[in-house]
Design a protein around this motif. Structure first.
Motif, mmCIF file in Angstrom:
data_model
loop_
_atom_site.group_PDB
_atom_site.id
_atom_site.type_symbol
_atom_site.label_atom_id
_atom_site.label_comp_id
_atom_site.label_asym_id
_atom_site.label_seq_id
_atom_site.Cartn_x
_atom_site.Cartn_y
_atom_site.Cartn_z
ATOM 1 N N ALA A 173 0.504 1.430 -6.487
ATOM 2 C CA ALA A 173 -0.375 0.391 -5.953
ATOM 3 C C ALA A 173 -1.005 -0.442 -7.065
ATOM 4 N N VAL A 174 -1.541 -1.597 -6.670
ATOM 5 C CA VAL A 174 -2.368 -2.435 -7.545
ATOM 6 C C VAL A 174 -3.808 -2.232 -7.078
ATOM 7 N N VAL A 175 -4.607 -1.556 -7.890
ATOM 8 C CA VAL A 175 -5.959 -1.166 -7.487
ATOM 9 C C VAL A 175 -6.953 -2.237 -7.925
ATOM 10 N N LEU A 176 -7.709 -2.774 -6.994
ATOM 11 C CA LEU A 176 -8.728 -3.785 -7.271
ATOM 12 C C LEU A 176 -10.062 -3.075 -7.462
ATOM 13 N N LEU A 177 -10.556 -3.050 -8.708
ATOM 14 C CA LEU A 177 -11.793 -2.336 -9.034
ATOM 15 C C LEU A 177 -12.974 -3.276 -8.846
ATOM 16 N N THR A 178 -13.568 -3.259 -7.673
ATOM 17 C CA THR A 178 -14.683 -4.151 -7.374
ATOM 18 C C THR A 178 -15.960 -3.590 -7.986
ATOM 19 N N GLY A 179 -16.995 -4.430 -7.995
ATOM 20 C CA GLY A 179 -18.282 -4.022 -8.557
ATOM 21 C C GLY A 179 -18.614 -4.828 -9.786
ATOM 22 N N GLY A 180 -19.466 -5.847 -9.628
ATOM 23 C CA GLY A 180 -19.714 -6.783 -10.719
ATOM 24 C C GLY A 180 -20.626 -6.251 -11.798
ATOM 25 N N SER A 181 -21.513 -5.300 -11.482
ATOM 26 C CA SER A 181 -22.464 -4.848 -12.484
ATOM 27 C C SER A 181 -22.173 -3.416 -12.931
ATOM 28 N N SER A 182 -20.925 -2.990 -12.747
ATOM 29 C CA SER A 182 -20.573 -1.620 -13.095
ATOM 30 C C SER A 182 -20.763 -1.391 -14.586
ATOM 31 N N ASP A 183 -21.221 -0.217 -14.931
ATOM 32 C CA ASP A 183 -21.355 0.184 -16.328
ATOM 33 C C ASP A 183 -19.962 0.266 -16.954
ATOM 34 N N PRO A 184 -19.776 -0.241 -18.195
ATOM 35 C CA PRO A 184 -18.458 -0.180 -18.835
ATOM 36 C C PRO A 184 -17.884 1.222 -18.841
ATOM 37 N N ALA A 185 -18.727 2.235 -19.031
ATOM 38 C CA ALA A 185 -18.231 3.606 -19.026
ATOM 39 C C ALA A 185 -17.671 3.982 -17.659
ATOM 40 N N GLU A 186 -18.356 3.491 -16.608
ATOM 41 C CA GLU A 186 -17.856 3.766 -15.256
ATOM 42 C C GLU A 186 -16.530 3.076 -15.011
ATOM 43 N N VAL A 187 -16.385 1.829 -15.503
ATOM 44 C CA VAL A 187 -15.133 1.098 -15.339
ATOM 45 C C VAL A 187 -13.994 1.852 -16.013
ATOM 46 N N ALA A 203 -12.332 -1.336 -21.779
ATOM 47 C CA ALA A 203 -11.415 -1.232 -20.650
ATOM 48 C C ALA A 203 -9.965 -1.336 -21.113
ATOM 49 N N VAL A 204 -9.711 -2.243 -22.075
ATOM 50 C CA VAL A 204 -8.358 -2.398 -22.610
ATOM 51 C C VAL A 204 -7.911 -1.107 -23.280
ATOM 52 N N GLU A 205 -8.785 -0.489 -24.064
ATOM 53 C CA GLU A 205 -8.449 0.758 -24.750
ATOM 54 C C GLU A 205 -8.194 1.879 -23.739
ATOM 55 N N ALA A 206 -9.014 1.941 -22.700
ATOM 56 C CA ALA A 206 -8.817 2.974 -21.678
ATOM 57 C C ALA A 206 -7.479 2.788 -20.964
ATOM 58 N N ALA A 207 -7.100 1.548 -20.690
ATOM 59 C CA ALA A 207 -5.825 1.286 -20.029
ATOM 60 C C ALA A 207 -4.651 1.685 -20.919
ATOM 61 N N ARG A 208 -4.792 1.405 -22.237
ATOM 62 C CA ARG A 208 -3.713 1.770 -23.171
ATOM 63 C C ARG A 208 -3.538 3.282 -23.203
ATOM 64 N N GLU A 209 -4.663 4.002 -23.282
ATOM 65 C CA GLU A 209 -4.602 5.460 -23.357
ATOM 66 C C GLU A 209 -4.080 6.071 -22.058
ATOM 67 N N ALA A 210 -4.426 5.456 -20.933
ATOM 68 C CA ALA A 210 -4.019 5.991 -19.633
ATOM 69 C C ALA A 210 -2.634 5.521 -19.214
#
Length: 561
Positions: free
Chosen positions: A68-82, A109-116
């Motif tokens: 799936a393509v997951v849409l991560l909503t939430g405009g004020s989310s903490d970067p750690a949560e994202v 977020a870019v680093e987390a995506a690369r690692e995951a």
């Protein structure tokens, strides 16, 4: 603050797999950087499937999202949560996640995506999540609409790009209310602010005069040009997308960024035909109601479904009036793609007649069931209904010829009362089509006929084959009128007509047979044509008139006329 419009949807791995009708690269190329762009992860990840979009809010668990393509909503989310949600999506098998930057650095977020090992996509902050969800869904559905067909006609976004390339300007394909179905995304074609806002909002921004412009496009038979309202906006050209009389949508192209090709109007008309085919297929693909009605009609024709059950499935009163149409290609066989398009055209035209019509493929023909809300009460009413049916059939034949290059013939049977009588009316509708394709017959009415038009030929075909003849249904209007007048007024115009036809049109012999003066016989014959429209020298019509009167009246009786 972005609250993540809409409710989270989960999708099973099987559903995600079935929705994965293209890759992430296909998705990005279809929607373009105004909607989605890759910000994290190796570009090799774009070869992964782009499945169904799944919306997830900040506090919702992510699971069962394979492909799936997951849409991560939430405009004020903490970067750690994202970053944690990115890892959750990757662990659940998602192909990609989509975030909004909201003016901040996406490095973590870019680093987390690369690692995951997951693709990280970004959408503009002003893009509503529900609209992005609709765009991703539409891109997948469009690509899946005609699977395996050469040229990618199933991909409406790809088709928009192809049209833009042929015209030389950016294109949108829209519904008649301005909702964007697809748009082109070619790097060398500049768009203006109106187009950008339309893409972000999935609808053309409302401005004074827009409704009149859409109506002008729909009313026109060809492309319409609109001058810009200011130097910052582009000129536009538009054309309606039609299937016969039905308007399916509109195409808009920016006409001066850059200047369109010299034969842009012709190219736009050609494009409209291609888009019509796609939209027809898309409508069929997303309409289980059509399948339900088709199944009900199939059961009704096969007598495996009773009238009451069929009425419930068709959402029609069982005691309404109906007429069956038989639609047959002139060629003995059609390519599968052509057959599907023709079926869609037939279904669409039937729904224009009545939204609860039904169509089904049977023995090489498409059988169309049409409700008749105002059944004719007399011969004049029959003639009016026949004219309406001929217009419907002519529109269908024309649309099939222009849109699919297929020649059709269309035959309409008799009007019957109630669904219980529909199956029995099927042979007559088939015989009307057989008459149109009979090489011995007169030239057909443009490939379209009703039973009203070819009743004499159908009667003779039944006699040749030994098929039973329903006297009430197949009796010619003129014969019915003569017999009714004789019964009501005590006249014997039937006897006069039999005597006249039996004497090969000799007035003297008719007068002797009736025992009246020749002038009286001549007057009665003239009255037959004036009062009842009897055809005295019309070949099959005249022969069937004589046969039907001969069965109803055993010879002239010498009564007054």
């Amino acid at each position: 603050m972005d609250t993540g419009e809409g409710v989270a949807r989960s999708v099973t791995p099987a559903a995600a797999s079935s929705a994965a009708v293209g890759t992430l690269r296909d998705l990005l190329e279809s929607l373009g950087p105004h909607t989605l762009r890759l910000v994290g992860g190796d570009r090799a990840r774009l070869a992964r499937p782009a499945g169904e979009p799944v919306v997830h809010g900040p506090d919702e668990p992510i699971h069962d999202v394979a492909g799936a393509v997951v849409l991560l909503t939430g405009g004020s989310s903490d970067p750690a949560e994202v970053t944690d949600r990115i890892r959750q999506a990757a662990a659940a098998g998602a192909s990609a996640v989509v975030v909004k930057a909201w003016g901040r650095d996406l490095g973590r977020a870019v680093e987390a995506a690369r690692e995951a090992d997951i693709a990280l996509l970004c959408t503009p902050d002003e893009m509503a999540w529900r609209r992005l969800d609709a765009f991703v869904t539409a891109a997948g559905a469009a690509r899946a609409a005609v699977p395996g067909e050469a040229g990618g006609i199933g991909d409406l976004f790809g088709l928009a790009n192809a049209i833009a390339a042929s015209l030389g300007g950016p294109v949108t394909i829209e519904e008649v209310d301005g909702r964007i179905l697809a748009y082109s995304n070619l790097p060398d074609q500049e768009i203006d602010e109106i187009r950008r806002l339309a893409i972000l909002g999935r609808r053309t921004p409302e401005r004074p005069g827009d409704a009149a412009k859409y109506q002008a496009v729909i009313a026109a038979q060809g492309p319409v040009r609109f001058a810009s309202s200011g130097p910052e906006y582009a000129d536009r050209m538009s054309v309606a997308v039609r299937a016969g009389h039905q308007v399916l949508g509109v195409i808009f192209v920016l006409a001066d960024r850059p200047k369109l090709v010299d034969d842009a109007e012709r190219a736009l008309l050609d494009a409209a035909r291609s888009v019509a085919l796609h939209l027809l297929r898309s409508r069929e693909a997303v309409s289980p109601e059509r399948e339900r009605r088709g199944d009900a009609l199939r059961g009704l024709l096969a007598s495996s479904l009773d009238a009451a059950s069929a009425a419930a499935a068709l959402a029609l009163p069982a005691r309404a009036s109906f007429v069956l149409a038989t639609v047959r290609p002139v060629a003995s066989e059609l390519r599968a793609a052509d057959a599907a398009r023709v079926r869609d055209l037939i279904t669409l035209h039937g729904e224009h007649w009545h939204p609860e019509s039904a169509a089904v493929l049977e023995a090489g023909d498409v059988v169309l069931l049409l409700p008749v809300l105002d059944p004719p009460q007399d011969d004049r009413g029959q003639a009016r209904l026949a004219a309406r049916l001929r217009r419907l059939g002519t529109d269908l034949v024309t649309a099939a010829r222009r849109s699919a290059g297929v020649e059709l013939v269309v035959g309409f049977g008799a009007v019957v009362d109630g669904l219980a009588a529909v199956a029995g009316s099927r042979p007559l509708a088939r015989r009307v089509v057989d008459t149109l394709l009979d090489p011995r017959a007169d030239p057909p009415h443009g490939g379209v006929a009703t039973l009203h038009d070819v009743r004499p030929q159908v009667v003779l075909a039944c006699l040749r084959s030994g098929a039973p003849i329903d006297e009430d249904v197949l009796r010619l209007p003129a014969v019915r009128a003569v017999l009714r007048h004789d019964a009501d007024q005590g006249t014997d115009y039937a006897g006069t007509l039999l005597a006249y036809l039996g004497s090969a049109g000799s007035v003297a012999a008719t007068a002797r047979a009736l025992g009246v003066h020749e002038n009286t016989a001549r007057y009665r014959v003239r009255r037959l044509t004036e009062m009842f429209g009897v055809a005295l020298d019309a070949g099959d019509d005249t022969l069937v008139t004589w046969l039907q009167l001969r069965n109803a009246v055993r010879g002239p009786r010498g009564a007054r006329g």
